[in-house]
Design a protein around this motif. Sequence first.
Motif, PDB file in Angstrom:
ATOM      1  N   MET A 203       0.126  -1.591   0.276  1.00  0.00           N
ATOM      2  CA  MET A 203      -0.176  -0.313   0.087  1.00  0.00           C
ATOM      3  C   MET A 203       0.943   1.087  -0.527  1.00  0.00           C
ATOM      4  O   MET A 203       1.322   1.357   0.732  1.00  0.00           O
ATOM      5  CB  MET A 203      -1.063  -0.485   0.872  1.00  0.00           C
ATOM      6  CG  MET A 203      -1.083   1.434   1.044  1.00  0.00           C
ATOM      7  SD  MET A 203      -3.334   0.689   2.174  1.00  0.00           S
ATOM      8  CE  MET A 203      -4.802   2.001   2.113  1.00  0.00           C
ATOM      9  N   ILE A 204       0.684   2.458  -0.621  1.00  0.00           N
ATOM     10  CA  ILE A 204       1.127   3.293  -1.027  1.00  0.00           C
ATOM     11  C   ILE A 204       0.600   5.252   0.418  1.00  0.00           C
ATOM     12  O   ILE A 204      -0.169   4.542   0.495  1.00  0.00           O
ATOM     13  CB  ILE A 204       0.621   4.044  -2.306  1.00  0.00           C
ATOM     14  CG1 ILE A 204       0.666   3.416  -3.348  1.00  0.00           C
ATOM     15  CG2 ILE A 204       1.816   5.657  -2.017  1.00  0.00           C
ATOM     16  CD1 ILE A 204       0.700   4.097  -4.762  1.00  0.00           C
ATOM     17  N   ASP A 205       2.113   5.034   1.071  1.00  0.00           N
ATOM     18  CA  ASP A 205       1.788   5.337   2.488  1.00  0.00           C
ATOM     19  C   ASP A 205       1.556   7.389   1.348  1.00  0.00           C
ATOM     20  O   ASP A 205       2.632   7.336   0.665  1.00  0.00           O
ATOM     21  CB  ASP A 205       3.184   5.328   2.993  1.00  0.00           C
ATOM     22  CG  ASP A 205       3.072   5.706   4.794  1.00  0.00           C
ATOM     23  OD1 ASP A 205       2.163   6.417   5.443  1.00  0.00           O
ATOM     24  OD2 ASP A 205       3.608   6.774   4.855  1.00  0.00           O
ATOM     25  N   TYR A 206       0.296   7.809   1.749  1.00  0.00           N
ATOM     26  CA  TYR A 206       0.479   9.709   2.339  1.00  0.00           C
ATOM     27  C   TYR A 206      -0.592  10.153   3.087  1.00  0.00           C
ATOM     28  O   TYR A 206      -1.008   9.081   3.766  1.00  0.00           O
ATOM     29  CB  TYR A 206      -0.047   9.341   0.721  1.00  0.00           C
ATOM     30  CG  TYR A 206      -1.454   8.962   0.560  1.00  0.00           C
ATOM     31  CD1 TYR A 206      -2.840   9.778   0.874  1.00  0.00           C
ATOM     32  CD2 TYR A 206      -2.096   7.309   0.475  1.00  0.00           C
ATOM     33  CE1 TYR A 206      -3.953   9.351   1.323  1.00  0.00           C
ATOM     34  CE2 TYR A 206      -3.486   6.400   0.417  1.00  0.00           C
ATOM     35  CZ  TYR A 206      -3.865   8.031   0.752  1.00  0.00           C
ATOM     36  OH  TYR A 206      -5.492   7.755   0.976  1.00  0.00           O
ATOM     37  N   LYS A 207      -0.084  10.745   2.639  1.00  0.00           N
ATOM     38  CA  LYS A 207      -1.317  11.834   3.901  1.00  0.00           C
ATOM     39  C   LYS A 207      -2.010  13.431   3.316  1.00  0.00           C
ATOM     40  O   LYS A 207      -1.023  13.458   1.748  1.00  0.00           O
ATOM     41  CB  LYS A 207      -0.958  12.546   4.699  1.00  0.00           C
ATOM     42  CG  LYS A 207       0.339  13.644   5.096  1.00  0.00           C
ATOM     43  CD  LYS A 207       0.715  14.144   5.883  1.00  0.00           C
ATOM     44  CE  LYS A 207       1.962  14.631   6.044  1.00  0.00           C
ATOM     45  NZ  LYS A 207       2.722  15.292   7.017  1.00  0.00           N
ATOM     46  N   ILE A 208      -2.725  13.298   2.985  1.00  0.00           N
ATOM     47  CA  ILE A 208      -3.617  14.858   2.356  1.00  0.00           C
ATOM     48  C   ILE A 208      -3.693  15.840   3.377  1.00  0.00           C
ATOM     49  O   ILE A 208      -4.094  15.711   4.306  1.00  0.00           O
ATOM     50  CB  ILE A 208      -5.209  14.258   2.177  1.00  0.00           C
ATOM     51  CG1 ILE A 208      -4.796  13.109   1.066  1.00  0.00           C
ATOM     52  CG2 ILE A 208      -5.745  15.517   1.038  1.00  0.00           C
ATOM     53  CD1 ILE A 208      -5.804  13.086   0.487  1.00  0.00           C
ATOM     54  N   GLU A 209      -2.912  17.240   2.570  1.00  0.00           N
ATOM     55  CA  GLU A 209      -3.497  18.488   3.953  1.00  0.00           C
ATOM     56  C   GLU A 209      -3.980  19.414   2.874  1.00  0.00           C
ATOM     57  O   GLU A 209      -3.815  19.114   1.158  1.00  0.00           O
ATOM     58  CB  GLU A 209      -1.732  19.141   3.942  1.00  0.00           C
ATOM     59  CG  GLU A 209      -1.067  17.920   4.751  1.00  0.00           C
ATOM     60  CD  GLU A 209      -0.034  18.499   5.166  1.00  0.00           C
ATOM     61  OE1 GLU A 209       0.879  19.450   4.408  1.00  0.00           O
ATOM     62  OE2 GLU A 209       1.341  18.115   5.781  1.00  0.00           O
ATOM     63  N   ILE A 210      -4.293  20.989   3.491  1.00  0.00           N
ATOM     64  CA  ILE A 210      -5.342  20.711   2.638  1.00  0.00           C
ATOM     65  C   ILE A 210      -5.106  22.927   3.082  1.00  0.00           C
ATOM     66  O   ILE A 210      -4.555  23.107   4.627  1.00  0.00           O
ATOM     67  CB  ILE A 210      -7.301  21.033   4.173  1.00  0.00           C
ATOM     68  CG1 ILE A 210      -7.167  19.901   3.958  1.00  0.00           C
ATOM     69  CG2 ILE A 210      -8.175  22.317   2.764  1.00  0.00           C
ATOM     70  CD1 ILE A 210      -8.493  19.614   2.101  1.00  0.00           C
ATOM     71  N   VAL A 211      -4.780  22.737   1.891  1.00  0.00           N
ATOM     72  CA  VAL A 211      -3.842  24.074   1.698  1.00  0.00           C
ATOM     73  C   VAL A 211      -4.905  25.713   2.046  1.00  0.00           C
ATOM     74  O   VAL A 211      -6.051  25.734   1.530  1.00  0.00           O
ATOM     75  CB  VAL A 211      -3.221  24.793   0.395  1.00  0.00           C
ATOM     76  CG1 VAL A 211      -2.450  25.533   0.737  1.00  0.00           C
ATOM     77  CG2 VAL A 211      -2.111  23.583   0.259  1.00  0.00           C
ATOM     78  N   GLU A 212      -4.865  26.288   2.762  1.00  0.00           N
ATOM     79  CA  GLU A 212      -5.600  27.417   2.824  1.00  0.00           C
ATOM     80  C   GLU A 212      -5.187  28.741   2.246  1.00  0.00           C
ATOM     81  O   GLU A 212      -4.241  28.933   2.731  1.00  0.00           O
ATOM     82  CB  GLU A 212      -5.631  27.668   4.480  1.00  0.00           C
ATOM     83  CG  GLU A 212      -6.662  26.802   5.146  1.00  0.00           C
ATOM     84  CD  GLU A 212      -7.915  26.360   5.093  1.00  0.00           C
ATOM     85  OE1 GLU A 212      -8.937  27.468   4.119  1.00  0.00           O
ATOM     86  OE2 GLU A 212      -8.516  25.303   5.697  1.00  0.00           O
ATOM     87  N   ASP A 213      -6.055  29.526   1.389  1.00  0.00           N
ATOM     88  CA  ASP A 213      -5.446  30.557   0.584  1.00  0.00           C
ATOM     89  C   ASP A 213      -6.974  31.027   0.113  1.00  0.00           C
ATOM     90  O   ASP A 213      -6.876  31.255   0.379  1.00  0.00           O
ATOM     91  CB  ASP A 213      -4.654  30.126  -0.656  1.00  0.00           C
ATOM     92  CG  ASP A 213      -3.069  30.345  -1.330  1.00  0.00           C
ATOM     93  OD1 ASP A 213      -3.658  31.680  -1.198  1.00  0.00           O
ATOM     94  OD2 ASP A 213      -2.782  30.710  -1.944  1.00  0.00           O
ATOM     95  N   VAL A 214      -6.331  32.045  -1.433  1.00  0.00           N
ATOM     96  CA  VAL A 214      -7.806  32.037  -1.430  1.00  0.00           C
ATOM     97  C   VAL A 214      -9.045  31.294  -2.181  1.00  0.00           C
ATOM     98  O   VAL A 214      -9.711  31.745  -1.530  1.00  0.00           O
ATOM     99  CB  VAL A 214      -7.001  33.158  -3.050  1.00  0.00           C
ATOM    100  CG1 VAL A 214      -8.228  33.476  -3.399  1.00  0.00           C
ATOM    101  CG2 VAL A 214      -6.160  33.946  -2.907  1.00  0.00           C
ATOM    102  N   LYS A 215      -8.119  29.902  -2.046  1.00  0.00           N
ATOM    103  CA  LYS A 215      -9.812  29.266  -1.927  1.00  0.00           C
ATOM    104  C   LYS A 215      -8.638  28.287  -1.443  1.00  0.00           C
ATOM    105  O   LYS A 215      -6.726  27.390  -1.180  1.00  0.00           O
ATOM    106  CB  LYS A 215      -9.700  28.411  -3.844  1.00  0.00           C
ATOM    107  CG  LYS A 215     -10.284  29.566  -4.583  1.00  0.00           C
ATOM    108  CD  LYS A 215     -11.102  29.323  -5.432  1.00  0.00           C
ATOM    109  CE  LYS A 215     -11.738  29.942  -6.628  1.00  0.00           C
ATOM    110  NZ  LYS A 215     -12.170  29.871  -7.904  1.00  0.00           N
ATOM    111  N   SER A 216      -9.081  27.403  -0.594  1.00  0.00           N
ATOM    112  CA  SER A 216      -9.069  26.580   0.345  1.00  0.00           C
ATOM    113  C   SER A 216      -9.024  24.624  -1.369  1.00  0.00           C
ATOM    114  O   SER A 216      -9.427  24.757  -1.675  1.00  0.00           O
ATOM    115  CB  SER A 216      -9.781  25.817   1.173  1.00  0.00           C
ATOM    116  OG  SER A 216     -10.123  26.989   1.920  1.00  0.00           O
ATOM    117  N   TYR A 217      -7.449  24.308  -1.395  1.00  0.00           N
ATOM    118  CA  TYR A 217      -7.239  23.041  -1.597  1.00  0.00           C
ATOM    119  C   TYR A 217      -6.576  21.536  -0.949  1.00  0.00           C
ATOM    120  O   TYR A 217      -5.941  22.215  -0.410  1.00  0.00           O
ATOM    121  CB  TYR A 217      -7.476  23.599  -3.439  1.00  0.00           C
ATOM    122  CG  TYR A 217      -5.562  23.723  -3.398  1.00  0.00           C
ATOM    123  CD1 TYR A 217      -4.511  23.176  -3.125  1.00  0.00           C
ATOM    124  CD2 TYR A 217      -5.602  24.860  -3.088  1.00  0.00           C
ATOM    125  CE1 TYR A 217      -3.539  23.754  -2.999  1.00  0.00           C
ATOM    126  CE2 TYR A 217      -4.257  25.882  -3.072  1.00  0.00           C
ATOM    127  CZ  TYR A 217      -3.275  25.758  -3.410  1.00  0.00           C
ATOM    128  OH  TYR A 217      -2.025  26.486  -2.647  1.00  0.00           O
TER     129      TYR A 217
END
Length: 101
Positions: free
Chosen positions: A1-15
Amino acid sequence: MIDYKIEIVEDVKSYPVMLFSDPQYSLMAEFLLAERSFLKKIKRFVKSNDEQFSGNAFTLYQTSDNIEIESDFNDSKLQMDRQEFYSLLCAYYEAYKKTKK
């Protein structure tokens, strides 16, 4: 399994940004970020018998077992198992949908 995490970037728009512990998957992270406006179409593509999908900055090629991501800018390529690709795509898509609420 591929090890990853997802972070939310808060800028003009969140992504969301997908971060992998193994740097060989950095092209997948770049692909998801650049093509996030096409996520629904890409999910349909993976479920289809189509062989190629072109987005803003990347082209996908698929066989019955694999997906190849190719950068349209520098010809970088990453080949992944089709099911692993789809799993990562769905995880990213869920995070992306949450930023749109």
